[in-house]
Motif scaffolding. Structure first.
Motif, mmCIF file in Angstrom:
data_model
loop_
_atom_site.group_PDB
_atom_site.id
_atom_site.type_symbol
_atom_site.label_atom_id
_atom_site.label_comp_id
_atom_site.label_asym_id
_atom_site.label_seq_id
_atom_site.Cartn_x
_atom_site.Cartn_y
_atom_site.Cartn_z
ATOM 1 N N ASN A 218 -50.449 5.732 58.255
ATOM 2 C CA ASN A 218 -50.747 6.287 56.932
ATOM 3 C C ASN A 218 -50.898 5.175 55.894
ATOM 4 O OD1 ASN A 218 -50.731 7.877 54.489
ATOM 5 N ND2 ASN A 218 -49.855 9.526 55.729
ATOM 6 N N ASN A 219 -52.081 4.537 55.937
ATOM 7 C CA ASN A 219 -52.362 3.471 54.981
ATOM 8 C C ASN A 219 -53.871 3.352 54.790
ATOM 9 O OD1 ASN A 219 -53.427 1.275 56.934
ATOM 10 N ND2 ASN A 219 -51.439 1.836 57.832
ATOM 11 N N LYS A 220 -54.254 2.755 53.687
ATOM 12 C CA LYS A 220 -55.673 2.651 53.321
ATOM 13 C C LYS A 220 -56.452 1.807 54.320
ATOM 14 C CE LYS A 220 -58.711 1.629 49.421
ATOM 15 N NZ LYS A 220 -59.680 0.847 50.212
ATOM 16 N N GLU A 221 -55.847 0.769 54.857
ATOM 17 C CA GLU A 221 -56.534 -0.106 55.802
ATOM 18 C C GLU A 221 -56.984 0.672 57.041
ATOM 19 O OE1 GLU A 221 -54.401 -2.273 52.916
ATOM 20 O OE2 GLU A 221 -53.583 -0.814 54.362
ATOM 21 N N TRP A 222 -56.070 1.500 57.572
ATOM 22 C CA TRP A 222 -56.417 2.296 58.755
ATOM 23 C C TRP A 222 -57.514 3.298 58.405
ATOM 24 C CZ3 TRP A 222 -56.724 7.324 60.347
ATOM 25 C CH2 TRP A 222 -56.825 7.536 61.734
ATOM 26 N N MET A 223 -57.376 3.957 57.267
ATOM 27 C CA MET A 223 -58.378 4.940 56.859
ATOM 28 C C MET A 223 -59.742 4.282 56.681
ATOM 29 S SD MET A 223 -59.244 8.055 56.143
ATOM 30 C CE MET A 223 -58.111 9.262 55.426
ATOM 31 N N ASP A 224 -59.781 3.116 56.086
ATOM 32 C CA ASP A 224 -61.058 2.418 55.904
ATOM 33 C C ASP A 224 -61.720 2.122 57.251
ATOM 34 O OD1 ASP A 224 -60.839 2.481 53.179
ATOM 35 O OD2 ASP A 224 -60.053 0.425 53.001
ATOM 36 N N GLU A 225 -60.910 1.761 58.244
ATOM 37 C CA GLU A 225 -61.448 1.470 59.572
ATOM 38 C C GLU A 225 -61.963 2.729 60.267
ATOM 39 O OE1 GLU A 225 -58.673 -0.604 61.974
ATOM 40 O OE2 GLU A 225 -58.323 -2.202 60.501
ATOM 41 N N ASN B 120 -59.513 20.550 49.423
ATOM 42 C CA ASN B 120 -58.695 19.671 48.588
ATOM 43 C C ASN B 120 -58.800 18.221 49.067
ATOM 44 O OD1 ASN B 120 -57.811 21.907 47.214
ATOM 45 N ND2 ASN B 120 -55.877 22.064 48.310
ATOM 46 N N ARG B 121 -58.499 17.303 48.168
ATOM 47 C CA ARG B 121 -58.460 15.889 48.527
ATOM 48 C C ARG B 121 -57.370 15.633 49.568
ATOM 49 N NH1 ARG B 121 -59.982 11.744 45.132
ATOM 50 N NH2 ARG B 121 -57.925 10.777 45.365
ATOM 51 N N ILE B 122 -57.636 14.714 50.471
ATOM 52 C CA ILE B 122 -56.620 14.374 51.474
ATOM 53 C C ILE B 122 -55.647 13.334 50.929
ATOM 54 C CG2 ILE B 122 -57.823 12.440 52.611
ATOM 55 C CD1 ILE B 122 -56.882 13.802 55.299
ATOM 56 N N ASN B 123 -55.990 12.698 49.826
ATOM 57 C CA ASN B 123 -55.085 11.736 49.203
ATOM 58 C C ASN B 123 -53.966 12.446 48.465
ATOM 59 O OD1 ASN B 123 -57.974 10.736 49.227
ATOM 60 N ND2 ASN B 123 -56.903 8.815 48.866
ATOM 61 N N ASN B 124 -52.740 11.980 48.614
ATOM 62 C CA ASN B 124 -51.650 12.456 47.783
ATOM 63 C C ASN B 124 -51.765 11.851 46.387
ATOM 64 O OD1 ASN B 124 -49.836 14.243 49.247
ATOM 65 N ND2 ASN B 124 -49.416 12.506 50.589
ATOM 66 N N ASN B 125 -51.289 12.592 45.394
ATOM 67 C CA ASN B 125 -51.281 12.098 44.022
ATOM 68 C C ASN B 125 -50.037 11.231 43.821
ATOM 69 O OD1 ASN B 125 -51.169 11.672 41.238
ATOM 70 N ND2 ASN B 125 -52.095 13.667 40.786
ATOM 71 N N LEU B 126 -50.208 9.931 44.007
ATOM 72 C CA LEU B 126 -49.064 9.020 43.956
ATOM 73 C C LEU B 126 -48.591 8.750 42.532
ATOM 74 C CD1 LEU B 126 -50.106 6.440 46.708
ATOM 75 C CD2 LEU B 126 -48.730 8.510 46.933
ATOM 76 N N LEU B 127 -49.431 9.117 41.544
ATOM 77 C CA LEU B 127 -49.017 8.927 40.157
ATOM 78 C C LEU B 127 -47.809 9.799 39.834
ATOM 79 C CD1 LEU B 127 -49.550 7.693 37.350
ATOM 80 C CD2 LEU B 127 -51.086 9.626 36.890
ATOM 81 N N ASN C 113 -43.380 8.478 45.918
ATOM 82 C CA ASN C 113 -42.676 8.295 47.186
ATOM 83 C C ASN C 113 -43.359 8.986 48.368
ATOM 84 O OD1 ASN C 113 -40.598 6.766 45.969
ATOM 85 N ND2 ASN C 113 -39.564 8.633 45.302
ATOM 86 N N LYS C 114 -44.447 9.694 48.087
ATOM 87 C CA LYS C 114 -45.153 10.368 49.167
ATOM 88 C C LYS C 114 -46.060 9.383 49.900
ATOM 89 C CE LYS C 114 -45.321 15.231 47.837
ATOM 90 N NZ LYS C 114 -46.198 16.411 47.692
ATOM 91 N N PRO C 115 -46.447 9.706 51.145
ATOM 92 C CA PRO C 115 -47.405 8.857 51.870
ATOM 93 C C PRO C 115 -48.742 8.829 51.128
ATOM 94 C CG PRO C 115 -46.342 10.448 53.340
ATOM 95 C CD PRO C 115 -45.985 10.855 51.953
ATOM 96 N N VAL C 116 -49.572 7.863 51.468
ATOM 97 C CA VAL C 116 -50.879 7.750 50.811
ATOM 98 C C VAL C 116 -51.739 8.979 51.098
ATOM 99 C CG1 VAL C 116 -52.986 6.369 50.630
ATOM 100 C CG2 VAL C 116 -50.771 5.244 50.986
ATOM 101 N N TYR C 117 -51.675 9.476 52.339
ATOM 102 C CA TYR C 117 -52.512 10.598 52.745
ATOM 103 C C TYR C 117 -51.672 11.785 53.219
ATOM 104 C CZ TYR C 117 -55.950 6.856 52.693
ATOM 105 O OH TYR C 117 -56.728 5.796 52.307
ATOM 106 N N LYS C 118 -52.238 12.951 53.060
ATOM 107 C CA LYS C 118 -51.570 14.178 53.483
ATOM 108 C C LYS C 118 -51.641 14.326 55.001
ATOM 109 C CE LYS C 118 -53.050 16.359 49.160
ATOM 110 N NZ LYS C 118 -53.987 17.319 48.531
ATOM 111 N N ASP C 119 -50.790 15.187 55.530
ATOM 112 C CA ASP C 119 -50.794 15.443 56.974
ATOM 113 C C ASP C 119 -51.502 16.763 57.280
ATOM 114 O OD1 ASP C 119 -49.021 17.321 56.038
ATOM 115 O OD2 ASP C 119 -47.310 16.642 57.232
ATOM 116 N N HIS C 120 -52.390 17.170 56.392
ATOM 117 C CA HIS C 120 -53.058 18.456 56.551
ATOM 118 C C HIS C 120 -54.379 18.473 55.786
ATOM 119 C CE1 HIS C 120 -50.685 18.869 52.796
ATOM 120 N NE2 HIS C 120 -51.786 19.463 52.362
ATOM 121 N N PHE C 121 -55.187 19.471 56.095
ATOM 122 C CA PHE C 121 -56.366 19.799 55.311
ATOM 123 C C PHE C 121 -56.091 21.138 54.615
ATOM 124 C CE2 PHE C 121 -58.289 16.814 58.269
ATOM 125 C CZ PHE C 121 -59.202 16.133 57.471
#
Length: 217
Positions: A17-24, A64-71, A75-83
């Motif tokens: 659960n990180n941007k680097e993996w998602m970008d790949e 909905n967006r798969i990104n969590n609203n970290l603002l 403390n939530k992960p960068v991405y959700k575990d669901h659609f």
């Protein structure tokens, strides 16, 4: 494409659960997202045939967006575990929400923690004609499908303006007027999932119609 691949993608994303993996794996994500949008488009057509008051909502509008609203939730992960997606969207209507994820999937509908004006209107409708609403809640097939209202939060006392001995005080004390039906991954992967989903939608209709009338009339 299938829900099998959707669940596989979410499991892989959850483990990385990180941007680097998602970008790949952006191409794979878009393929899964497009599949989910296409499926939502199909359900949109099916629901509109099942309900004359259904408000058409495209998959792109619904998802909905798969990104969590970290603002707001740092403390939530960068991405959700669901659609997740909200169909039958129209201003003033209660929600009809579909969530498909690796840690639980469900369909929910109604008004979850609504604003004061909406909550006041719902309570006024129950005060005026609570018998109809309670009849919906107590219907055997409704209780089997949803169990009852989602009552995560209830007032400890009676709402302002309502007597503690009100006939429907237990219902009036709710802060949310929403229901939920859970689906297992096995049920979602089954060929009859679409039919089961339509049946849940129809079972929820009288409940949502009552609430929609309460906040618009």
């Amino acid at each position: 494409m299938s829900f099998y691949k959707l669940f596989d993608f979410l499991r892989d994303l959850n483990a990385n659960n990180n941007k680097e993996w998602m970008d790949e794996h952006r191409k794979r994500y878009h393929e899964i997202r497009d599949f989910y949008i296409d499926w939502l488009n199909q359900m949109d057509i099916i629901f509109s045939k099942a309900d004359p008051d259904y408000s058409p909502t495209t998959g792109k509008q619904a998802i909905n967006r798969i990104n969590n609203n970290l603002l707001f939730h740092p403390n939530k992960p960068v991405y959700k575990d669901h659609f997740g997606a909200g169909l039958d969207q129209e201003k003033g209507k209660g929600d009809f929400y579909i969530l498909i994820g690796i840690n639980g999937s469900f369909v929910a509908g109604g008004f979850y923690k609504p604003k004061k004006e909406i909550l006041d209107n719902i309570r006024a409708a129950i005060d005026y004609n609570g018998e109809e609403f309670v009849k919906i809640l107590n219907k055997k097939s409704f209780k089997e499908t949803f169990g009852g209202l989602m009552d995560e939060e209830k007032l400890k006392t009676s709402p302002k303006g309502y007597d503690k001995d009100h006939k429907y005080i237990d219902v009036l004390r709710n802060k949310s007027f929403a229901v939920m039906h859970e689906f297992t991954q096995k049920e979602i992967l089954d060929d009859k999932f679409q039919d089961d989903l339509v049946q849940v939608y129809k079972e929820m209709l009288p409940f949502r119609n009552y609430l929609n009338n309460a906040v618009t009339v």
